[in-house]
Design a protein around this motif. Sequence first.
Motif, PDB file in Angstrom:
ATOM      1  N   UNK A 496       0.844  -1.190   0.000  1.00 52.69           N
ATOM      2  CA  UNK A 496       0.000   0.000   0.000  1.00 52.69           C
ATOM      3  C   UNK A 496       0.883   1.244   0.000  1.00 52.69           C
ATOM      4  N   UNK A 497       0.488   2.244  -0.796  1.00 50.63           N
ATOM      5  CA  UNK A 497       1.305   3.446  -0.938  1.00 50.63           C
ATOM      6  C   UNK A 497       1.706   4.014   0.416  1.00 50.63           C
ATOM      7  N   UNK A 498       3.031   4.255   0.534  1.00 49.98           N
ATOM      8  CA  UNK A 498       3.546   4.784   1.791  1.00 49.98           C
ATOM      9  C   UNK A 498       4.992   5.204   1.585  1.00 49.98           C
ATOM     10  N   UNK A 499       5.416   6.255   2.302  1.00 51.67           N
ATOM     11  CA  UNK A 499       6.807   6.666   2.252  1.00 51.67           C
ATOM     12  C   UNK A 499       7.288   7.071   0.883  1.00 51.67           C
ATOM     13  N   UNK A 500       6.378   7.535   0.026  1.00 56.00           N
ATOM     14  CA  UNK A 500       6.776   7.957  -1.310  1.00 56.00           C
ATOM     15  C   UNK A 500       6.690   6.871  -2.347  1.00 56.00           C
ATOM     16  N   UNK A 501       6.550   5.602  -1.928  1.00 58.18           N
ATOM     17  CA  UNK A 501       6.437   4.500  -2.878  1.00 58.18           C
ATOM     18  C   UNK A 501       4.979   4.269  -3.225  1.00 58.18           C
ATOM     19  N   UNK A 502       4.685   4.209  -4.522  1.00 54.16           N
ATOM     20  CA  UNK A 502       3.303   4.021  -4.961  1.00 54.16           C
ATOM     21  C   UNK A 502       2.823   2.626  -4.598  1.00 54.16           C
ATOM     22  N   UNK A 503       1.495   2.485  -4.560  1.00 53.46           N
ATOM     23  CA  UNK A 503       0.911   1.193  -4.251  1.00 53.46           C
ATOM     24  C   UNK A 503       1.019   0.231  -5.419  1.00 53.46           C
ATOM     25  N   UNK A 504       0.926  -1.057  -5.095  1.00 54.14           N
ATOM     26  CA  UNK A 504       1.017  -2.100  -6.116  1.00 54.14           C
ATOM     27  C   UNK A 504      -0.256  -2.171  -6.955  1.00 54.14           C
ATOM     28  N   UNK A 505      -0.093  -2.730  -8.168  1.00 55.33           N
ATOM     29  CA  UNK A 505      -1.213  -3.053  -9.044  1.00 55.33           C
ATOM     30  C   UNK A 505      -1.138  -4.543  -9.364  1.00 55.33           C
ATOM     31  N   UNK A 506      -2.207  -5.082  -9.916  1.00 54.95           N
ATOM     32  CA  UNK A 506      -2.212  -6.501 -10.257  1.00 54.95           C
ATOM     33  C   UNK A 506      -3.623  -7.007 -10.440  1.00 54.95           C
ATOM     34  N   UNK A 507      -3.917  -8.167  -9.902  1.00 53.40           N
ATOM     35  CA  UNK A 507      -5.243  -8.753 -10.103  1.00 53.40           C
ATOM     36  C   UNK A 507      -5.623  -9.640  -8.922  1.00 53.40           C
ATOM     37  N   UNK A 508      -6.932  -9.716  -8.686  1.00 50.70           N
ATOM     38  CA  UNK A 508      -7.509 -10.675  -7.745  1.00 50.70           C
ATOM     39  C   UNK A 508      -8.362 -11.612  -8.573  1.00 50.70           C
ATOM     40  N   UNK A 509      -8.072 -12.878  -8.576  1.00 50.05           N
ATOM     41  CA  UNK A 509      -8.813 -13.827  -9.401  1.00 50.05           C
ATOM     42  C   UNK A 509      -9.374 -14.946  -8.545  1.00 50.05           C
ATOM     43  N   UNK A 510     -10.593 -15.327  -8.864  1.00 48.68           N
ATOM     44  CA  UNK A 510     -11.235 -16.417  -8.150  1.00 48.68           C
ATOM     45  C   UNK A 510     -11.909 -17.349  -9.124  1.00 48.68           C
ATOM     46  N   UNK A 511     -12.862 -18.119  -8.634  1.00 47.33           N
ATOM     47  CA  UNK A 511     -13.576 -19.048  -9.495  1.00 47.33           C
ATOM     48  C   UNK A 511     -14.681 -18.284 -10.226  1.00 47.33           C
ATOM     49  N   UNK A 512     -14.398 -17.896 -11.460  1.00 47.52           N
ATOM     50  CA  UNK A 512     -15.392 -17.181 -12.252  1.00 47.52           C
ATOM     51  C   UNK A 512     -15.447 -15.693 -11.994  1.00 47.52           C
ATOM     52  N   UNK A 513     -14.495 -15.155 -11.258  1.00 43.25           N
ATOM     53  CA  UNK A 513     -14.496 -13.705 -11.052  1.00 43.25           C
ATOM     54  C   UNK A 513     -13.063 -13.176 -11.080  1.00 43.25           C
ATOM     55  N   UNK A 514     -12.944 -11.876 -11.311  1.00 47.36           N
ATOM     56  CA  UNK A 514     -11.621 -11.246 -11.349  1.00 47.36           C
ATOM     57  C   UNK A 514     -11.786  -9.753 -11.112  1.00 47.36           C
ATOM     58  N   UNK A 515     -10.798  -9.169 -10.468  1.00 52.47           N
ATOM     59  CA  UNK A 515     -10.744  -7.726 -10.234  1.00 52.47           C
ATOM     60  C   UNK A 515      -9.388  -7.227 -10.694  1.00 52.47           C
ATOM     61  N   UNK A 516      -9.392  -6.236 -11.559  1.00 51.14           N
ATOM     62  CA  UNK A 516      -8.144  -5.580 -11.938  1.00 51.14           C
ATOM     63  C   UNK A 516      -7.834  -4.527 -10.885  1.00 51.14           C
ATOM     64  N   UNK A 517      -6.717  -4.666 -10.237  1.00 51.40           N
ATOM     65  CA  UNK A 517      -6.315  -3.740  -9.174  1.00 51.40           C
ATOM     66  C   UNK A 517      -5.385  -2.682  -9.767  1.00 51.40           C
ATOM     67  N   UNK A 518      -5.816  -1.431  -9.691  1.00 48.31           N
ATOM     68  CA  UNK A 518      -5.015  -0.339 -10.239  1.00 48.31           C
ATOM     69  C   UNK A 518      -4.052   0.247  -9.215  1.00 48.31           C
ATOM     70  N   UNK A 519      -4.410   0.156  -7.937  1.00 49.35           N
ATOM     71  CA  UNK A 519      -3.605   0.792  -6.905  1.00 49.35           C
ATOM     72  C   UNK A 519      -3.968   0.199  -5.553  1.00 49.35           C
ATOM     73  N   UNK A 520      -3.072   0.370  -4.587  1.00 45.48           N
ATOM     74  CA  UNK A 520      -3.322  -0.098  -3.230  1.00 45.48           C
ATOM     75  C   UNK A 520      -3.005   1.043  -2.268  1.00 45.48           C
ATOM     76  N   UNK A 521      -3.964   1.357  -1.393  1.00 47.60           N
ATOM     77  CA  UNK A 521      -3.814   2.455  -0.439  1.00 47.60           C
ATOM     78  C   UNK A 521      -4.188   1.968   0.954  1.00 47.60           C
ATOM     79  N   UNK A 522      -3.678   2.673   1.950  1.00 48.81           N
ATOM     80  CA  UNK A 522      -4.021   2.332   3.327  1.00 48.81           C
ATOM     81  C   UNK A 522      -5.330   3.018   3.728  1.00 48.81           C
ATOM     82  N   UNK A 523      -6.291   2.211   4.163  1.00 49.96           N
ATOM     83  CA  UNK A 523      -7.533   2.773   4.715  1.00 49.96           C
ATOM     84  C   UNK A 523      -7.261   3.236   6.137  1.00 49.96           C
TER      85      UNK A 523
END
Length: 871
Positions: A496-523
């Motif tokens: 998750x974005x912190x200390x000047x480093x941007x958050x990661x991107x990637x994908x969450x994949x399951x059985x018949x579903x998928x999410x394209x992750x553009x960024x990760x931030x701290x809630x």
Amino acid sequence: MKTAEIRSKFLKFFESRGHTIVKSSSLVPANDPTLLFTNSGMVQFKDVFTGKDTRPYRRATTAQRSLRAGGKHNDLENVGYTARHHTFFEMLGNFSFGDYFKEDAIKFAWELLTTVYMLPKEKLWVTVYFEDDEAYGIWKDQVGVPPERIIRIGDNKGARYASDNFWQMADTGPCGPCSEIFYDHGPDVWGGPPGSPEEDGDRYIEIWNLVFMQFDRDKDGVLHPLPHPCVDTGMGLERISAVLQHVHSNYEIDLFQNLIKASARETGTTDLSNNSLKVIADHIRACSFMIVDGVIPGNEGRGYVLRRIIRRALRHGYKLGQTKPFFHKLVADLVKEMGEAYPELVEQQERVAAVLKLEEERFQTTLEKGMKILEADLEGLKKGDVLDGQTVFTLYDTYGFPFDLTADICRERGVEVDEKGFEAAMDRQREMARASGKFKMNQNLTYNGQNTDFQGYVTLETEATVLAIYHEGTEVQEAAEGQDVVIVLDQTPFYAESGGQVGDAGALTGFGNAVQVYDTQKITANVFGHYGTVSLGHIKVGDVVQAHVNVARRTSITRNHSATHLMHKALRQVLGSHVQQKGSLVDAEKTRFDFSHDAPVTPAQIAEVEAIVNAEILANTEVQAQMMAFDDAVAGGAMALFGEKYGDVVRVLDIGFSRELCGGVHVKRTGDIGLFKIVSEGGIASGIRRVEAVTGTNALNWLRNLNESVVQTAALFKAAPADLFERAKLAQEQTRQLEKELAQTKDKLASAMAAELVAQAQVVKGTKLLVTKLDGVDTKFLREIVPQLKDKLLSGVVVVATVVDGKVSVAVGVSADKTTAVKAGELVGFISEKVGGKGGGRPDMAMGGGTQPEALDAALAAVPAWVEGKL
């Protein structure tokens, strides 16, 4: 005659003619950073030809392993579908370093082909450069080739010496004519002899090229005879084997037939003519020898080329119905075919097979999932249709299915790929990632569940459970395809974005579903929000998903982040201990670093910082992270950065000579950074400077682009790149001198013209009035000639106009004694209005113009009446 025997006879023939048999060099060039891979026999002798290196022999012969599958020399897409395209091939060659020249080279070639290989003389044709009378005469008078089978090839590429039969190493340096030998397959095969309209046919096939390095081309393009001319020849082993084994395709020679049979065995295929078997047989050679020469599968450079070839082979195996690892099993068959000629292949057989097997296992799941999805998408398309870019992007981004494999499959089906749409989707993802920070900060999400367990220091993929889903700032139980979401997981490899480093991107994949992750931030401090879009199916709270970080992007980020630590320490060493970090942004493209310093960083200081950082990179020290008490960390030399909030226990990161408190992700060894280059430096506020730097492949690309600019600019100056500065300085001085001479010439011209124009002046109410239009002059000339005309008139009014690029320019001058009645500014305004513009100025001098040149003559004709009305 078997391929192994053909290779052996070639080397032994030239050995008997005084040549030293030189072992094939590596596929990774040792003396040519401009090449991704060795692509010809002369590469290992390049420095010998240029005089930078000497050898204990003056004649050499080789069977050189070569590769053309990346960069400028890339035959990959054609492999398996044509008779003679390969990724890996062997180039037979004989070389003379200032020893024999054209006569012996030609006679050696003819003797080998007709006496040793027993090719019919009447089947052989030759070409020469059209000005090379010497080579023509040797072929005709000494060898006895009939004139009708000796073809002169001229400059056919729009420039001097730009010919298929004139070789040059570069724009300057060694060059010379060449002579090619062709084999005629007979009238049953379509095609014409070289130089004819049908030369692209398959009847006449080039089998050998003899290059005569005869000249040294200087920066002005002038050819100077070399004191010691050289010979460089090349003959493809696969191609000559096809001729000698009386087959038309290289894939029909014994070596390939055995590899094709082995490929059929491992894929369970009975049709030995299947093109996929040819692809696999070709690719096992390329991949095995690349691994032998130290290349391993990766995401950049040579490693990426290897990975791409492996994956292409696996895809063709999948196409034949083989869904289990099989490719690595072919290494043993390759050793049987080529191990005797290349003992290093035998020595590394187990390692090569192990590397291939590991890569197969890694890619197998991706290939299987991607192929099923792609097959479904292609099912409704017919030849000539276009596969939309968003689909291609989803395959790439969500399932890790490479773009080039998608394009390869579509090409086979006759379906086009919407590459622009794919790039647009990539751009949208980047833009959303950039914009997501501001959007998310305003959502003010409320979350009261368990914390996120971050596993991204040790892995980039993990299984996780969905704890919460947010859509448009509201917590929901599920989200549908196309909806933007924020997802909280119980554990994650995403940083998750912190200390000047941007958050990661990637994908969450399951059985018949998928999410394209553009960024990760701290809630919250310990809860990570994965920001993205549902790209497939529905996702629900409680779903188990595979969380995949975009590996290439993360790798680039870690390079840049680790380099930032080294750069910070280097800046303090070079500029002083007052340097403190004042802000940073580390992403996949670059590192941006703000720091306290009260003066610009000089080029020399930048060079020193770069040298320090790159020395740390070359040291390749292991990066170490440890948890310790904050006070102990600071006492141990760790730097605590500005504005950061630290707990009692902190993470201390040692990267080379740098020790800082940092929770970010980093490389494992400093050498993983690859290369460091500062690309910009400037001030952003009082006492604050900003530098931007690139690393790894981004640094290489930056340097490559810079080098291309330098080379292209040097070519414009007809200079070597090393001489560019002096040539540019000389050109600048010459330009200044020419501008000075031009100004002097213009002054003389204006003076002469003024004397001639004054004679045309008319008299209006006792006042001299000169109104004229000049062709072929610019506005600056008008401004210069009007004062001269006024001086020669002594008393009066001057109006001069011209038309440049469809626009009117007007200059008006009035002598001092007439400005009470006639004001230049008013007169130029009168004229300009009539030509669709406006103008103004002082009473004695004014400029104007307009956009209607067709109205200029009428406007000038109206001037006398206007002036008369003012007097």
